[in-house]
Design a protein around this motif. Structure first.
Motif, PDB file in Angstrom:
ATOM      1  N   TYR A 174       0.933  -1.094   0.087  1.00  0.00           N
ATOM      2  CA  TYR A 174       0.015  -0.044  -0.256  1.00  0.00           C
ATOM      3  C   TYR A 174       0.719   0.970  -0.127  1.00  0.00           C
ATOM      4  CZ  TYR A 174      -3.982   3.125   1.121  1.00  0.00           C
ATOM      5  OH  TYR A 174      -4.831   4.103   1.196  1.00  0.00           O
ATOM      6  N   ILE A 175       1.885   1.168   0.868  1.00  0.00           N
ATOM      7  CA  ILE A 175       2.792   2.565   0.873  1.00  0.00           C
ATOM      8  C   ILE A 175       3.345   2.687  -0.565  1.00  0.00           C
ATOM      9  CG2 ILE A 175       5.100   3.566   1.761  1.00  0.00           C
ATOM     10  CD1 ILE A 175       4.181   1.552   4.441  1.00  0.00           C
ATOM     11  N   HIS A 176       3.921   1.552  -1.125  1.00  0.00           N
ATOM     12  CA  HIS A 176       4.497   1.767  -2.688  1.00  0.00           C
ATOM     13  C   HIS A 176       3.482   2.342  -3.608  1.00  0.00           C
ATOM     14  CE1 HIS A 176       8.625   0.118  -1.711  1.00  0.00           C
ATOM     15  NE2 HIS A 176       7.928  -0.789  -1.405  1.00  0.00           N
ATOM     16  N   ARG A 177       2.363   1.884  -3.493  1.00  0.00           N
ATOM     17  CA  ARG A 177       1.323   2.432  -4.336  1.00  0.00           C
ATOM     18  C   ARG A 177       0.924   3.974  -4.078  1.00  0.00           C
ATOM     19  NH1 ARG A 177      -2.524  -1.658  -6.893  1.00  0.00           N
ATOM     20  NH2 ARG A 177      -1.440  -3.539  -6.683  1.00  0.00           N
ATOM     21  N   VAL A 178       0.791   4.144  -2.907  1.00  0.00           N
ATOM     22  CA  VAL A 178       0.639   5.818  -2.477  1.00  0.00           C
ATOM     23  C   VAL A 178       1.795   6.515  -3.340  1.00  0.00           C
ATOM     24  CG1 VAL A 178       0.571   7.401  -0.799  1.00  0.00           C
ATOM     25  CG2 VAL A 178      -0.700   5.156  -0.792  1.00  0.00           C
ATOM     26  N   ARG A 179       3.116   5.865  -2.919  1.00  0.00           N
ATOM     27  CA  ARG A 179       4.097   6.790  -3.629  1.00  0.00           C
ATOM     28  C   ARG A 179       3.956   6.923  -5.061  1.00  0.00           C
ATOM     29  NH1 ARG A 179       9.032   3.984  -0.056  1.00  0.00           N
ATOM     30  NH2 ARG A 179       8.895   5.196   1.964  1.00  0.00           N
ATOM     31  N   ILE A 180       3.684   5.774  -5.660  1.00  0.00           N
ATOM     32  CA  ILE A 180       3.991   5.743  -7.168  1.00  0.00           C
ATOM     33  C   ILE A 180       2.567   6.566  -7.669  1.00  0.00           C
ATOM     34  CG2 ILE A 180       3.536   4.487  -9.372  1.00  0.00           C
ATOM     35  CD1 ILE A 180       6.080   4.126  -7.819  1.00  0.00           C
ATOM     36  N   ARG A 181       1.442   6.599  -6.799  1.00  0.00           N
ATOM     37  CA  ARG A 181       0.306   7.674  -7.379  1.00  0.00           C
ATOM     38  C   ARG A 181       0.974   9.079  -7.210  1.00  0.00           C
ATOM     39  NH1 ARG A 181      -4.507   7.360  -3.201  1.00  0.00           N
ATOM     40  NH2 ARG A 181      -2.924   8.685  -2.219  1.00  0.00           N
ATOM     41  N   ARG A 182       1.592   9.537  -6.241  1.00  0.00           N
ATOM     42  CA  ARG A 182       1.927  10.726  -5.968  1.00  0.00           C
ATOM     43  C   ARG A 182       3.175  11.001  -7.398  1.00  0.00           C
ATOM     44  NH1 ARG A 182       2.463  11.813   0.455  1.00  0.00           N
ATOM     45  NH2 ARG A 182       0.301  11.402   0.756  1.00  0.00           N
ATOM     46  N   ARG A 211      11.631   0.322 -10.490  1.00  0.00           N
ATOM     47  CA  ARG A 211      11.405  -1.203 -10.842  1.00  0.00           C
ATOM     48  C   ARG A 211       9.692  -1.158  -9.979  1.00  0.00           C
ATOM     49  NH1 ARG A 211      15.249  -2.935  -7.788  1.00  0.00           N
ATOM     50  NH2 ARG A 211      14.171  -3.014  -5.840  1.00  0.00           N
ATOM     51  N   ARG A 212       9.456  -0.176  -8.942  1.00  0.00           N
ATOM     52  CA  ARG A 212       8.277  -0.226  -8.319  1.00  0.00           C
ATOM     53  C   ARG A 212       7.283   0.251  -9.411  1.00  0.00           C
ATOM     54  NH1 ARG A 212       6.757  -3.373  -4.064  1.00  0.00           N
ATOM     55  NH2 ARG A 212       8.605  -3.633  -2.882  1.00  0.00           N
ATOM     56  N   PHE A 213       7.725   1.347 -10.025  1.00  0.00           N
ATOM     57  CA  PHE A 213       6.821   1.880 -10.977  1.00  0.00           C
ATOM     58  C   PHE A 213       6.245   0.943 -12.273  1.00  0.00           C
ATOM     59  CE2 PHE A 213       5.273   4.916 -14.387  1.00  0.00           C
ATOM     60  CZ  PHE A 213       4.764   6.079 -13.429  1.00  0.00           C
ATOM     61  N   ARG A 215       6.335  -2.077 -12.177  1.00  0.00           N
ATOM     62  CA  ARG A 215       5.563  -3.241 -12.034  1.00  0.00           C
ATOM     63  C   ARG A 215       3.979  -2.738 -11.748  1.00  0.00           C
ATOM     64  NH1 ARG A 215       3.609  -5.671  -7.420  1.00  0.00           N
ATOM     65  NH2 ARG A 215       4.700  -4.210  -6.234  1.00  0.00           N
ATOM     66  N   LEU A 216       3.913  -1.838 -11.098  1.00  0.00           N
ATOM     67  CA  LEU A 216       2.390  -1.376 -10.685  1.00  0.00           C
ATOM     68  C   LEU A 216       1.753  -0.726 -12.098  1.00  0.00           C
ATOM     69  CD1 LEU A 216       3.051   0.209  -7.298  1.00  0.00           C
ATOM     70  CD2 LEU A 216       1.983  -1.802  -7.687  1.00  0.00           C
ATOM     71  N   LEU A 217       2.291  -0.178 -13.014  1.00  0.00           N
ATOM     72  CA  LEU A 217       1.722   0.416 -14.161  1.00  0.00           C
ATOM     73  C   LEU A 217       2.195  -0.439 -15.442  1.00  0.00           C
ATOM     74  CD1 LEU A 217       1.649   4.310 -13.104  1.00  0.00           C
ATOM     75  CD2 LEU A 217      -0.135   2.983 -13.136  1.00  0.00           C
ATOM     76  N   SER A 218       2.958  -1.283 -15.368  1.00  0.00           N
ATOM     77  CA  SER A 218       3.353  -1.943 -16.494  1.00  0.00           C
ATOM     78  C   SER A 218       4.024  -1.004 -17.538  1.00  0.00           C
ATOM     79  CB  SER A 218       2.041  -2.568 -17.328  1.00  0.00           C
ATOM     80  OG  SER A 218       1.535  -3.502 -16.062  1.00  0.00           O
ATOM     81  N   VAL A 219       4.546   0.053 -17.402  1.00  0.00           N
ATOM     82  CA  VAL A 219       5.231   0.843 -18.038  1.00  0.00           C
ATOM     83  C   VAL A 219       6.582   1.451 -17.249  1.00  0.00           C
ATOM     84  CG1 VAL A 219       3.382   1.399 -19.824  1.00  0.00           C
ATOM     85  CG2 VAL A 219       3.673   2.989 -17.802  1.00  0.00           C
ATOM     86  N   SER A 220       7.586   2.073 -17.671  1.00  0.00           N
ATOM     87  CA  SER A 220       8.613   2.900 -17.072  1.00  0.00           C
ATOM     88  C   SER A 220       7.947   4.206 -16.814  1.00  0.00           C
ATOM     89  CB  SER A 220       9.840   2.722 -17.903  1.00  0.00           C
ATOM     90  OG  SER A 220       9.660   3.418 -19.330  1.00  0.00           O
ATOM     91  N   PRO A 221       8.833   4.651 -15.960  1.00  0.00           N
ATOM     92  CA  PRO A 221       8.450   6.311 -15.713  1.00  0.00           C
ATOM     93  C   PRO A 221       8.568   7.126 -17.059  1.00  0.00           C
ATOM     94  CG  PRO A 221       9.446   5.409 -13.936  1.00  0.00           C
ATOM     95  CD  PRO A 221       9.729   4.371 -14.972  1.00  0.00           C
ATOM     96  N   THR A 222       9.859   6.857 -17.702  1.00  0.00           N
ATOM     97  CA  THR A 222       9.846   7.652 -18.980  1.00  0.00           C
ATOM     98  C   THR A 222       8.899   7.520 -19.953  1.00  0.00           C
ATOM     99  OG1 THR A 222      11.476   6.153 -19.669  1.00  0.00           O
ATOM    100  CG2 THR A 222      12.451   7.878 -18.475  1.00  0.00           C
TER     101      THR A 222
END
Length: 243
Positions: A174-182, A211-213, A215-222
């Motif tokens: 949950y903490i990782h998901r909150v971070r990635i949403r931000r 790595r977290r981004f 995995r959660l959104l199935s795309v890289s941040p860039t």
């Protein structure tokens, strides 16, 4: 609500004595994360006699509640988005001279903010609500299951089991998901380097963030920055409490 009553940061200021109009009751319930009592107190503000609100501070007091609810319940938005919401609320309350119409609009906003925390059956454990609120506020810091459990006064193992039962995910997830949403909100601005985004949302290294981004959104941040995921995918990042 005149500009003199709102600071540049959007904070309500008043030299009036402590209120007895029910707003403080709502604020106490909000502080306890007793969402149903908070909503009931907000609802009751519009149901007294023929004059629902005591002039001249009615708009100010309603704004105070909206601001508190936004800061407490809406962890999804960025600081910039919250400032935008504050300005919208102030304009909305000023634009409606009729007390009943003002309350209708006010309560609609309150219900929207409280929506993710409500359940039609078997209300979510209030301790878990407190944990969710703490995580939303401190997710960018060094935060752990032990720290959250200590904050809400539960044993670590029991907190872990209770949190998973109520949300469907582990607290670490949950903490990782909150971070990635931000991070998504920051990436949409497009002005910050990726390493800075990673740091701002709580990751010590870009590699860990990437790595977290991914995995959660199935795309890289860039890739996300060039081709954003659907709003539904972003909304689904942070699970709502189970019904």
């Amino acid at each position: 609500m005149s500009e003199s009553l709102i600071t540049a940061e959007g904070s309500a200021q008043s030299a009036s004595p402590p209120s007895t109009d029910g707003v403080d009751t709502a604020l106490v319930a909000l502080e306890r994360m007793d969402v149903e009592s908070f909503l009931e107190a907000c609802r009751a503000l519009g149901s007294t006699d023929d004059r629902p609100f005591p002039p001249p501070l009615s708009s100010l007091r309603l704004y105070e509640l909206l601001r508190a609810a936004g800061e407490t319940l809406d962890g999804r938005g960025s600081t910039q988005q919250l400032r935008h919401e504050r300005a919208r609320w102030a304009a909305m309350l000023d634009a409606s001279p009729d007390p009943r119409e003002r309350h209708r609009m006010f309560f609609g906003e309150i219900e929207r903010l409280a929506g993710p925390y409500r359940r039609k059956q078997s209300p979510i454990n209030p301790t878990v609500l407190r944990a969710l609120r703490f995580i939303e506020t401190h997710a960018t810091e060094r935060i752990s299951l032990s720290r959250v459990a200590k904050e809400v006064g539960l044993a670590r193992n029991y907190m872990s089991s209770l949190f998973h039962r109520e949300t469907g995910v582990t607290m670490t997830e949950y903490i990782h998901r909150v971070r990635i949403r931000r991070a998504v909100s920051l990436l949409q601005g497009g002005a910050l380097p990726m390493t800075e985004v990673a740091k701002l949302v709580g990751y010590g290294s870009y590699r860990h963030f990437h790595r977290r981004f991914s995995r959660l959104l199935s795309v890289s941040p860039t890739t996300y920055q060039r081709e954003p995921a659907s709003p539904a995918a972003v909304e689904a990042l942070v699970p709502k409490p189970r019904h």
